[in-house]
Design an enzyme around this catalytic site. Sequence first.
Site, PDB file in Angstrom:
ATOM      1  N   ASP A 100       0.849  -1.195   0.000  1.00  0.00           N
ATOM      2  CA  ASP A 100       0.000   0.000   0.000  1.00  0.00           C
ATOM      3  C   ASP A 100       0.883   1.243   0.000  1.00  0.00           C
ATOM      4  OD1 ASP A 100      -1.936   1.931   0.373  1.00  0.00           O
ATOM      5  OD2 ASP A 100      -2.190   1.503   2.521  1.00  0.00           O
TER       6      ASP A 100
ATOM      7  N   ASN B 113      -0.314   4.523  -0.273  1.00  0.00           N
ATOM      8  CA  ASN B 113      -0.919   5.784   0.176  1.00  0.00           C
ATOM      9  C   ASN B 113      -1.699   5.652   1.485  1.00  0.00           C
ATOM     10  OD1 ASN B 113      -3.009   4.291  -0.779  1.00  0.00           O
ATOM     11  ND2 ASN B 113      -3.932   5.903  -2.022  1.00  0.00           N
TER      12      ASN B 113
ATOM     13  N   ASP C 192      -4.095   3.924   2.681  1.00  0.00           N
ATOM     14  CA  ASP C 192      -5.536   3.703   2.853  1.00  0.00           C
ATOM     15  C   ASP C 192      -5.839   2.248   3.245  1.00  0.00           C
ATOM     16  OD1 ASP C 192      -5.059   2.382   0.505  1.00  0.00           O
ATOM     17  OD2 ASP C 192      -6.620   3.378  -0.658  1.00  0.00           O
TER      18      ASP C 192
ATOM     19  N   ASP D 218      -1.819  -1.222  -3.886  1.00  0.00           N
ATOM     20  CA  ASP D 218      -2.107  -0.481  -5.110  1.00  0.00           C
ATOM     21  C   ASP D 218      -0.956  -0.590  -6.100  1.00  0.00           C
ATOM     22  OD1 ASP D 218      -0.188   1.434  -4.039  1.00  0.00           O
ATOM     23  OD2 ASP D 218      -1.816   2.030  -2.683  1.00  0.00           O
TER      24      ASP D 218
ATOM     25  N   ASP E   3      -5.417 -10.040 -15.688  1.00  0.00           N
ATOM     26  CA  ASP E   3      -6.459 -11.018 -15.392  1.00  0.00           C
ATOM     27  C   ASP E   3      -7.724 -10.592 -16.119  1.00  0.00           C
ATOM     28  OD1 ASP E   3      -8.003 -12.972 -14.083  1.00  0.00           O
ATOM     29  OD2 ASP E   3      -6.849 -12.734 -12.233  1.00  0.00           O
TER      30      ASP E   3
ATOM     31  N   ASP F 157      -9.961 -15.837 -16.497  1.00  0.00           N
ATOM     32  CA  ASP F 157     -10.746 -16.313 -15.362  1.00  0.00           C
ATOM     33  C   ASP F 157     -11.849 -17.282 -15.825  1.00  0.00           C
ATOM     34  OD1 ASP F 157     -11.323 -15.840 -12.444  1.00  0.00           O
ATOM     35  OD2 ASP F 157     -13.257 -15.217 -13.243  1.00  0.00           O
TER      36      ASP F 157
ATOM     37  N   GLU G 290      -7.838 -20.500 -16.778  1.00  0.00           N
ATOM     38  CA  GLU G 290      -8.268 -21.166 -15.548  1.00  0.00           C
ATOM     39  C   GLU G 290      -9.386 -22.143 -15.907  1.00  0.00           C
ATOM     40  OE1 GLU G 290      -9.953 -20.176 -11.067  1.00  0.00           O
ATOM     41  OE2 GLU G 290     -10.798 -19.171 -12.794  1.00  0.00           O
TER      42      GLU G 290
ATOM     43  N   HIS H 278      -4.888 -17.044  -5.167  1.00  0.00           N
ATOM     44  CA  HIS H 278      -5.680 -16.202  -4.261  1.00  0.00           C
ATOM     45  C   HIS H 278      -6.962 -16.875  -3.799  1.00  0.00           C
ATOM     46  CE1 HIS H 278      -7.328 -15.893  -8.208  1.00  0.00           C
ATOM     47  NE2 HIS H 278      -8.418 -15.316  -7.734  1.00  0.00           N
ATOM     48  N   ASP H 279      -7.273 -18.066  -4.326  1.00  0.00           N
ATOM     49  CA  ASP H 279      -8.483 -18.794  -3.922  1.00  0.00           C
ATOM     50  C   ASP H 279      -8.169 -19.978  -3.006  1.00  0.00           C
ATOM     51  OD1 ASP H 279     -10.079 -17.175  -5.589  1.00  0.00           O
ATOM     52  OD2 ASP H 279      -9.881 -18.546  -7.289  1.00  0.00           O
TER      53      ASP H 279
END
Length: 556
Positions: A35, A37, A39, A43, A112, A213, A255, A329-330
């Site tokens: 990150d 910035n 938040d 990013d 992606d 995907d 995928e 990520h799954d």
Amino acid sequence: MEQKNCEMINKLDGTNTKWWKKSVIYQIYPRSFADSNSDGIGDLQGIISKLDYLENLGIDAIWLSPVCKSPQDDNGYDISDYQDIDPMFGSLEDMEQLIQEAAKHHIRIIMDLVLNHSSDEHRWFQEAKKSRENPYHDYYVWRDGEEGILPNDMKAAFGGSAWEWVPEVGQYYFHQFSVKQPDLNWENPKLRQEIYDMINWWTEKGVGGFRLDVIDQIAKEPDKHITANGPRLHEFLRELSRETFQKADLVTVGEAWGATTELAKLYSNPDNSELSMVFQFEHICLDQIAGKEKWDLAPLPFLKLKEVFARWQTELYGKGWNSLFWNNHDLPRIVSRWGNDGRYRVESAKMLAILLHGMQGTPYIYQGEELGMTNVQYEIEQYRDIETLNLYKERLEKGYTQDEIMRSIHAKSRDNARTPMQWNDRENAGFTDGTPWLEVNPNYKEIHAQSQINDTDSVFHCYKKLIQLRKEYPVFTDGRFQLLLENDENIFAYTRTNEDSQLLVVCNFYDKTLAYPFQKPDESMNLLISNYKDVSETMLRPYEARMYYNNQIKSK
Ligand code: TEU
Ligand code: CA
């Protein structure tokens, strides 16, 4: 202009074709990487700031999970504008900068592409739901019906019916995922053309390739209950490839949860008619009760795991190309899943890396895997993933106990992989100066990049070495696979053999000490990498892994 970036990398590689067969791809889940910035959300500038780290690791390309404009119902897998960047991640200029800066680090960017569905906030859907006569109506999959009487009993992957009623048009739309992810209608040639134009626009910006995907689900036929592998799937893929990918030297990865080796040969036919490679999950689905859901836990059938890998290695040889992965990520973290995230965390993380990276295919490293990052065991309030939260509600309603549900979530929740990247031992693991969108794994003081980068015994260095070896020895790319000790309950061993050399990989998959199962290695066997400081001629210690190289096989 940007296309030059890729040409530049090709020249550096000394090859213009099939660069991806010798490459290692690193997956970034942008919201959890870095990150810039404060938040609390990772990013694009955060990624740019870590390119030195990635170049040091030695990877060739980044698969970037979606960064396009999105209401983030499914963390970006619900796109509302395919040709803009979500402000949460930065701007289009940031994206162009990332492509260019990455090229300077000899890294390509793989985007992606979520083409099975869009967000319900996409302009197309906003138009489509206005009336049946609207030109965009047919971009989605609609069925007539009456409110309360569903077209059929199909279920969505994230819970509930796959049909959603829209009173304005008096019809249901079809969604395989969340209600905010309406399925696109690939039967419509105008929709397909819009997609091709969009892909070509990104290609001109200099991206190195695309990850597609759930591509096996685009040719759905809901009236026949068909989602994956619909009759027109490969026809659509060949048209897509011809109209877009084949115009540039891209890597494309599909995928495909429903792929078999036979289907994989179509997807990844070396004639380049569809995609470069397939990303399939047969090995990943083994530790669940057959015929049930991933949440219905079962121990890993080890002999079956070996059989599955061996079959894919053998059947695709010369006829297709596979992805090699343990994580994305799954999926839960592999060291917690099939390794040992306690006493043997480092040894087992390295063993799993050595085992996978010796095989044929393109290896993927999911962010943090190179550090041996682990699963988390949070309370339900700490989870953010739509799939996990829906599952929790659904199973409570079905009468499962809280304990049962949490056991499944701890083992399989997608948020295991999505906790922020652990950069150092400062607050929030150096991921953000703000409040992270998902809590950092509490073990970050012990497991983080800073302590591993300069430590040659680290998991990081094991991955770095494996990447280098793949570049150095052609047998990693072209060697024929042979499984050894097929019925051994503890050891995963195999060879890879080409015309003049051989790799031998021997891995103890468990936490017990075993006898070394082969003849003692002679002087022709060169130990390329292992996970213990010394090598015993008689024993394999817990999770011990060795990779030998022999270039004198002709004389034998
Ligand atoms: O995943 C495809 C998919 O089928 C997953 O929903 C899978 O069933 C689930 O994650 C297993 O727990 C892709 C993306 O990788 C995933 O992140 C998206 O949520 C999904 O498509 C919808 O776009
Ligand atoms: Ca941010």
